[in-house]
Design a protein around this motif. Structure first.
Motif, PDB file in Angstrom:
ATOM      1  N   PRO A 119       0.825  -1.216   0.000  1.00 23.21           N
ATOM      2  CA  PRO A 119       0.000   0.000   0.000  1.00 23.21           C
ATOM      3  C   PRO A 119       0.856   1.262   0.000  1.00 23.21           C
ATOM      4  O   PRO A 119       1.978   1.284   0.491  1.00 23.21           O
ATOM      5  CB  PRO A 119      -0.821  -0.119   1.272  1.00 23.21           C
ATOM      6  CG  PRO A 119      -0.083  -1.076   2.127  1.00 23.21           C
ATOM      7  CD  PRO A 119       0.705  -1.964   1.225  1.00 23.21           C
ATOM      8  N   ASP A 120       0.267   2.289  -0.564  1.00 23.46           N
ATOM      9  CA  ASP A 120       0.918   3.591  -0.610  1.00 23.46           C
ATOM     10  C   ASP A 120       0.920   4.181   0.801  1.00 23.46           C
ATOM     11  O   ASP A 120      -0.131   4.454   1.377  1.00 23.46           O
ATOM     12  CB  ASP A 120       0.151   4.487  -1.597  1.00 23.46           C
ATOM     13  CG  ASP A 120       0.791   5.850  -1.746  1.00 23.46           C
ATOM     14  OD1 ASP A 120       2.004   5.970  -1.491  1.00 23.46           O
ATOM     15  OD2 ASP A 120       0.065   6.783  -2.122  1.00 23.46           O
ATOM     16  N   LEU A 121       2.098   4.381   1.396  1.00 25.44           N
ATOM     17  CA  LEU A 121       2.214   4.828   2.786  1.00 25.44           C
ATOM     18  C   LEU A 121       1.574   6.194   3.033  1.00 25.44           C
ATOM     19  O   LEU A 121       0.843   6.354   4.022  1.00 25.44           O
ATOM     20  CB  LEU A 121       3.684   4.828   3.217  1.00 25.44           C
ATOM     21  CG  LEU A 121       3.942   4.903   4.709  1.00 25.44           C
ATOM     22  CD1 LEU A 121       3.227   3.803   5.457  1.00 25.44           C
ATOM     23  CD2 LEU A 121       5.423   4.841   4.992  1.00 25.44           C
ATOM     24  N   ALA A 175      -0.958   7.491   1.510  1.00 29.21           N
ATOM     25  CA  ALA A 175      -2.404   7.302   1.426  1.00 29.21           C
ATOM     26  C   ALA A 175      -2.932   6.666   2.713  1.00 29.21           C
ATOM     27  O   ALA A 175      -4.001   7.033   3.209  1.00 29.21           O
ATOM     28  CB  ALA A 175      -2.764   6.441   0.220  1.00 29.21           C
ATOM     29  N   VAL A 176      -2.196   5.732   3.283  1.00 29.93           N
ATOM     30  CA  VAL A 176      -2.595   5.094   4.538  1.00 29.93           C
ATOM     31  C   VAL A 176      -2.600   6.120   5.664  1.00 29.93           C
ATOM     32  O   VAL A 176      -3.512   6.161   6.491  1.00 29.93           O
ATOM     33  CB  VAL A 176      -1.658   3.909   4.875  1.00 29.93           C
ATOM     34  CG1 VAL A 176      -1.916   3.385   6.274  1.00 29.93           C
ATOM     35  CG2 VAL A 176      -1.814   2.798   3.844  1.00 29.93           C
ATOM     36  N   ARG A 177      -1.585   6.988   5.686  1.00 29.30           N
ATOM     37  CA  ARG A 177      -1.520   8.031   6.720  1.00 29.30           C
ATOM     38  C   ARG A 177      -2.698   9.003   6.600  1.00 29.30           C
ATOM     39  O   ARG A 177      -3.275   9.411   7.608  1.00 29.30           O
ATOM     40  CB  ARG A 177      -0.200   8.785   6.622  1.00 29.30           C
ATOM     41  CG  ARG A 177       0.962   7.981   7.133  1.00 29.30           C
ATOM     42  CD  ARG A 177       2.220   8.800   7.142  1.00 29.30           C
ATOM     43  NE  ARG A 177       3.326   7.972   7.602  1.00 29.30           N
ATOM     44  CZ  ARG A 177       4.567   8.127   7.229  1.00 29.30           C
ATOM     45  NH1 ARG A 177       4.888   9.102   6.380  1.00 29.30           N
ATOM     46  NH2 ARG A 177       5.506   7.347   7.695  1.00 29.30           N
ATOM     47  N   ARG A 178      -3.064   9.336   5.385  1.00 28.90           N
ATOM     48  CA  ARG A 178      -4.212  10.222   5.189  1.00 28.90           C
ATOM     49  C   ARG A 178      -5.500   9.561   5.656  1.00 28.90           C
ATOM     50  O   ARG A 178      -6.348  10.178   6.296  1.00 28.90           O
ATOM     51  CB  ARG A 178      -4.330  10.632   3.707  1.00 28.90           C
ATOM     52  CG  ARG A 178      -3.329  11.705   3.270  1.00 28.90           C
ATOM     53  CD  ARG A 178      -3.682  12.275   1.893  1.00 28.90           C
ATOM     54  NE  ARG A 178      -3.816  11.258   0.844  1.00 28.90           N
ATOM     55  CZ  ARG A 178      -2.806  10.801   0.110  1.00 28.90           C
ATOM     56  NH1 ARG A 178      -1.585  11.265   0.290  1.00 28.90           N
ATOM     57  NH2 ARG A 178      -3.022   9.905  -0.820  1.00 28.90           N
ATOM     58  N   TRP A 179      -5.655   8.279   5.362  1.00 26.58           N
ATOM     59  CA  TRP A 179      -6.827   7.537   5.785  1.00 26.58           C
ATOM     60  C   TRP A 179      -6.920   7.483   7.313  1.00 26.58           C
ATOM     61  O   TRP A 179      -7.980   7.704   7.885  1.00 26.58           O
ATOM     62  CB  TRP A 179      -6.769   6.130   5.202  1.00 26.58           C
ATOM     63  CG  TRP A 179      -7.955   5.280   5.531  1.00 26.58           C
ATOM     64  CD1 TRP A 179      -9.161   5.289   4.914  1.00 26.58           C
ATOM     65  CD2 TRP A 179      -8.047   4.312   6.569  1.00 26.58           C
ATOM     66  NE1 TRP A 179     -10.000   4.379   5.508  1.00 26.58           N
ATOM     67  CE2 TRP A 179      -9.330   3.756   6.523  1.00 26.58           C
ATOM     68  CE3 TRP A 179      -7.158   3.852   7.525  1.00 26.58           C
ATOM     69  CZ2 TRP A 179      -9.754   2.767   7.395  1.00 26.58           C
ATOM     70  CZ3 TRP A 179      -7.578   2.868   8.394  1.00 26.58           C
ATOM     71  CH2 TRP A 179      -8.866   2.348   8.326  1.00 26.58           C
ATOM     72  N   LEU A 180      -5.783   7.198   7.981  1.00 26.44           N
ATOM     73  CA  LEU A 180      -5.766   7.167   9.445  1.00 26.44           C
ATOM     74  C   LEU A 180      -6.076   8.547  10.036  1.00 26.44           C
ATOM     75  O   LEU A 180      -6.804   8.650  11.027  1.00 26.44           O
ATOM     76  CB  LEU A 180      -4.409   6.672   9.950  1.00 26.44           C
ATOM     77  CG  LEU A 180      -4.150   5.176   9.800  1.00 26.44           C
ATOM     78  CD1 LEU A 180      -2.718   4.849  10.189  1.00 26.44           C
ATOM     79  CD2 LEU A 180      -5.129   4.368  10.610  1.00 26.44           C
ATOM     80  N   TRP A 191      -9.810   9.217   9.961  1.00 25.48           N
ATOM     81  CA  TRP A 191     -10.539   8.493  10.994  1.00 25.48           C
ATOM     82  C   TRP A 191     -10.246   9.047  12.386  1.00 25.48           C
ATOM     83  O   TRP A 191     -11.109   9.046  13.258  1.00 25.48           O
ATOM     84  CB  TRP A 191     -10.193   7.008  10.961  1.00 25.48           C
ATOM     85  CG  TRP A 191     -11.107   6.268  10.047  1.00 25.48           C
ATOM     86  CD1 TRP A 191     -10.842   5.872   8.774  1.00 25.48           C
ATOM     87  CD2 TRP A 191     -12.438   5.869  10.333  1.00 25.48           C
ATOM     88  NE1 TRP A 191     -11.920   5.244   8.238  1.00 25.48           N
ATOM     89  CE2 TRP A 191     -12.936   5.220   9.184  1.00 25.48           C
ATOM     90  CE3 TRP A 191     -13.280   5.991  11.423  1.00 25.48           C
ATOM     91  CZ2 TRP A 191     -14.217   4.703   9.109  1.00 25.48           C
ATOM     92  CZ3 TRP A 191     -14.554   5.457  11.346  1.00 25.48           C
ATOM     93  CH2 TRP A 191     -15.005   4.828  10.197  1.00 25.48           C
TER      94      TRP A 191
END
Length: 135
Positions: free
Chosen positions: A2-4, A6-11, A14
């Motif tokens: 996964p694109d790191l 993008a994961v940080r933005r998702w977290l 939330w």
């Protein structure tokens, strides 16, 4: 992978919706789940080994002292080894050796069956991990 970013933005998206109470509820649920698993999945301690030959009880062996039991069957002799708190089929004249491959049985309700030689080993105790309803 996964694109790191993008994961940080998702977290981060939330995290805006979560409050301290939410974190406490999640932590309590985690502790409860782990605690339940440790308590409920222990299984019973076996008291004795029940050895059958040809469908009849051949011997009931206490699991407190080491011993070896030789059980006659149609194909030859099955050797059962008992150690404190556990038992296993050490050798069997059967062709596929499934009961030997089961290794040490250490919980109440565990069974090793040497079908070609008509010999079985079952551990019994006050409380088994499972019963016939689980099958």
């Amino acid at each position: 992978m996964p694109d790191l970013p993008a994961v940080r933005r998702w977290l981060a998206a939330w995290a805006v919706h979560l409050r301290m109470g939410d974190g406490l509820v999640l932590a309590a649920a985690l502790v409860f789940s782990v605690g339940s698993a440790l308590v409920l999945w222990q299984g019973g301690r076996p008291d004795k080994a029940i050895i059958k030959a040809g469908g009849q009880v051949f011997a009931e062996v206490d699991l407190s002292a080491p011993r070896i039991v030789e059980v006659p069957g149609p194909l030859g002799t099955t050797r059962i080894e008992v150690q404190p708190g556990r038992a296993r089929v050490a050798s069997d004249p059967g062709p596929r050796q499934y009961c030997v491959r089961q290794g040490w049985l250490a919980s109440a309700g565990a069974v090793a069956i040497c079908a070609p030689n008509q010999v079985s080993l079952a551990l019994s105790g006050r409380r088994a991990d499972y019963d016939s309803l689980n099958y």
